[in-house]
Design an enzyme around this catalytic site. Structure first.
Site, short mmCIF file in Angstrom:
data_model
loop_
_atom_site.label_atom_id
_atom_site.label_comp_id
_atom_site.label_asym_id
_atom_site.label_seq_id
_atom_site.Cartn_x
_atom_site.Cartn_y
_atom_site.Cartn_z
N CYS A 35 -40.97 103.11 77.43
CA CYS A 35 -40.31 102.88 76.13
C CYS A 35 -41.17 103.37 74.97
CB CYS A 35 -40.00 101.40 75.96
SG CYS A 35 -38.73 100.81 77.10
N CYS A 105 -43.35 97.22 66.04
CA CYS A 105 -44.74 97.14 66.49
C CYS A 105 -45.31 95.73 66.29
CB CYS A 105 -45.59 98.17 65.74
SG CYS A 105 -45.13 99.87 66.06
#
Length: 280
Positions: A35, A105
């Protein structure tokens, strides 16, 4: 080029606590190379439950590295309980903000922390929303469960927001219509919750006085009488209740405690939470 804050640039170019922590007793690993992002978080937690040291290994972009580094700095010196309250928003705020396209993130950091703390407690890893629910984004393995949770936790309002936080829809784009349907359902749910939320109406002064009298007669007066004291209601003006203490209560050294800790607290619990009791 992304519009990174100076702190993001600093933590990317000069990351703190990068690398494996040899004596770590808590490890959390999330993401996958397939991913595009992966994070392994190492923690050293002492017998008192304080995080003495933290480090990370990250495969990903500048924001992923900066977020991981920031997380380790946030964790050092904190208790496990304090650490468990850290969210992706805290990571982003620590860095002075992240580009909206890179918020996923910071989400990865929150999940790695959760996994590490479970590892330290000896608890089995839990399946994240990435693994549960109906698969929506095949490119990044994102399910409807993860999308719904992310919408609710972060107050997302657009499909673009969802892509920024989860990556869903950020590659081939075939799933964007499904994402939009989920978003509309969640926004509709939010609107319904607002509609059905009961509106608390305040008491009128007459109603307040009647309830105060009832509580004094039923709960407060009998307790004071047992110790040879009594209370007289003088007035109720707005949220201020004026009383007079008699008998043993009048000359008692702990009369202020009786007034505040007993009478005022009882009235706050049974009538209204913002009442103040004063003595005549």
């Amino acid at each position: 080029m992304w519009d990174y804050t100076e702190k993001v640039q600093e933590y990317f170019l000069h990351p703190r606590n990068a690398g494996e922590l040899a004596d770590a007793n808590a490890i959390g690993e999330v993401g996958s190379l397939a991913c595009g992002d992966a994070l392994k978080l190492f923690l050293k937690i002492n017998k008192d439950g304080i995080i003495e040291d933290a480090s990370f290994q990250t495969f990903g972009c500048a924001s992923a590295i900066a977020s991981s580094s920031a997380l380790t700095e946030l964790l050092k010196g904190k208790t496990v309980e304090e650490a468990s309250k850290i969210t992706n928003k805290d990571i982003a705020e620590f860095l002075g903000g992240l580009p909206k396209e890179k918020m996923h993130c910071s989400v990865m950091g929150e999940e790695a922390l959760e996994a590490a703390l479970r590892n330290w407690r000896g608890e089995a890893p839990i399946k994240h929303d990435h693994d549960e629910g109906k698969l929506i984004c095949k490119c990044f393995g994102v399910t409807d469960t993860l999308i719904r949770r992310t919408i609710r936790e972060n107050g997302l309002k657009t499909v673009e927001d969802i892509t920024n936080y989860t990556k869903a829809g950020g590659a081939c784009g075939e799933c964007r219509d499904q994402i939009r349907e989920i978003l509309n359902e969640e926004l509709g749910r939010e609107a319904r919750l607002v509609e059905i939320k009961p509106v608390r109406k305040g008491l009128t002064n007459v109603q307040r006085m009647q309830k105060v009298m009832q509580v004094i007669d039923a709960d407060i007066a009998p307790a004071l009488a047992a110790d040879g004291g009594s209370v007289e209601l003088i007035d109720v003006s707005g949220h201020t209740v004026t009383v007079a203490l008699h008998g043993h209560c009048a000359g008692c050294s702990s009369r202020n405690a009786t007034l505040k800790a007993f009478i005022e607290q009882t009235l706050r619990e049974k009538v209204e939470p913002d009442l103040t009791v004063v003595e005549e």
